[in-house]
Design an enzyme around this catalytic site. Sequence first.
Site, PDB file in Angstrom:
ATOM      1  N   HIS A 159       0.814  -1.216   0.000  1.00 18.51           N
ATOM      2  CA  HIS A 159       0.000   0.000   0.000  1.00 18.51           C
ATOM      3  C   HIS A 159       0.851   1.271   0.000  1.00 18.51           C
ATOM      4  CE1 HIS A 159      -3.617  -2.274   0.419  1.00 18.51           C
ATOM      5  NE2 HIS A 159      -3.310  -2.731   1.623  1.00 18.51           N
ATOM      6  N   HIS A 196      -6.322  -7.179  -0.222  1.00 23.57           N
ATOM      7  CA  HIS A 196      -6.481  -5.769  -0.568  1.00 23.57           C
ATOM      8  C   HIS A 196      -5.706  -5.433  -1.837  1.00 23.57           C
ATOM      9  CE1 HIS A 196      -6.807  -6.135   3.872  1.00 23.57           C
ATOM     10  NE2 HIS A 196      -7.818  -5.308   3.713  1.00 23.57           N
TER      11      HIS A 196
END
Length: 352
Positions: A159, A196
């Site tokens: 991320h 994710h």
Amino acid sequence: MMHAYFSDDQLRHHGKTFIVAGEKKPIPEVPERADILRTAVSRLGLELRAPDDAGMAPIAAIHDEQYLDFLQTIYREWREAGGSELVVPNIHPFDRNGPYPRHHTGKAGFHLGDTSCPVSETTWHSAYASAQTAISAARHVRDKGAHAAYALCRPPGHHASGNIAGGFCYLNNSAIAAQELRAKYDRVAILDVDLHHGNGTQHIFYDRADVMTLSIHADPMDFYPFFWGHAEETGAQEGHGFNRNYPLPLGSGDAVFLEALDRAMAAIDDFGADAVVVALGLDASRDDPFGGLAVSPDGFSKIGEKIGTLTCPTVIVQEGGYVSSTLAENLYQFLSAFGVTNKNTTLSEGPK
């Protein structure tokens, strides 16, 4: 036999809490994750090797100088100004095109994309060690002719963009590993199988044609990171973009995930990848506390088996996967099916 890498310095960071739906909750990215994953590595008969210290250059090849300086200095600056024990942003810029902030509060809001990446006194030490783990695994493949290597990275990285932390991630270990491989291989693919979307990785390579990014994840219309990870995000090379997203409906299990993996593997083949980085999230598990997808331990075995059919050099970089009854089992199933003990250890003779 595959080499695996880990540093005890990766256990030093603990972010403690973050904000979920307006409430303060414990951060699930805890040092215990690494201890659990280490049991799976041990069960496979692999020795976890301490990474070499390659210095800042491989990290600076991915991350901005201002951002790296921020991660190393903000805790001291924050505390000297009377800030709390953890650096947590309370304001964010509308965009990041204006002047760089001078104030510690502005810097925190500029570089920390959400509340899940608090900075403590030890955060930089763990993030740096995690990146070195990925670098050592990549260099073992790149320089020693190994077929594969595993980096037990913690904290995770996918991320984190070039200058923004998010989702428990500070340095993008998978991107750093891919850039290391680029020193030898013309085309590198990053295959992200985390629950994710790998938004930081996508952002870093979106306008490049030498690194293909592929991510299989829970649909961002309903799940973190929300703003990125849609199928129409195909890369900035007009007509020839090299980003592929495979968003899955919440609750999807083995069959749906494996069908998306087949499509991703075909795209890697079409791209002609010379080497692959697998961003290995285990949080797609049906037992993971995030609960977004429902992959079984047998499903992780099948994922490992499919990815193990790749004939090109492969670096496996640990991303998510949080404390659950099957966390260690899921890693064991993936790595054993990938073939950590029965593949040729080298593709060709290289330096020993």
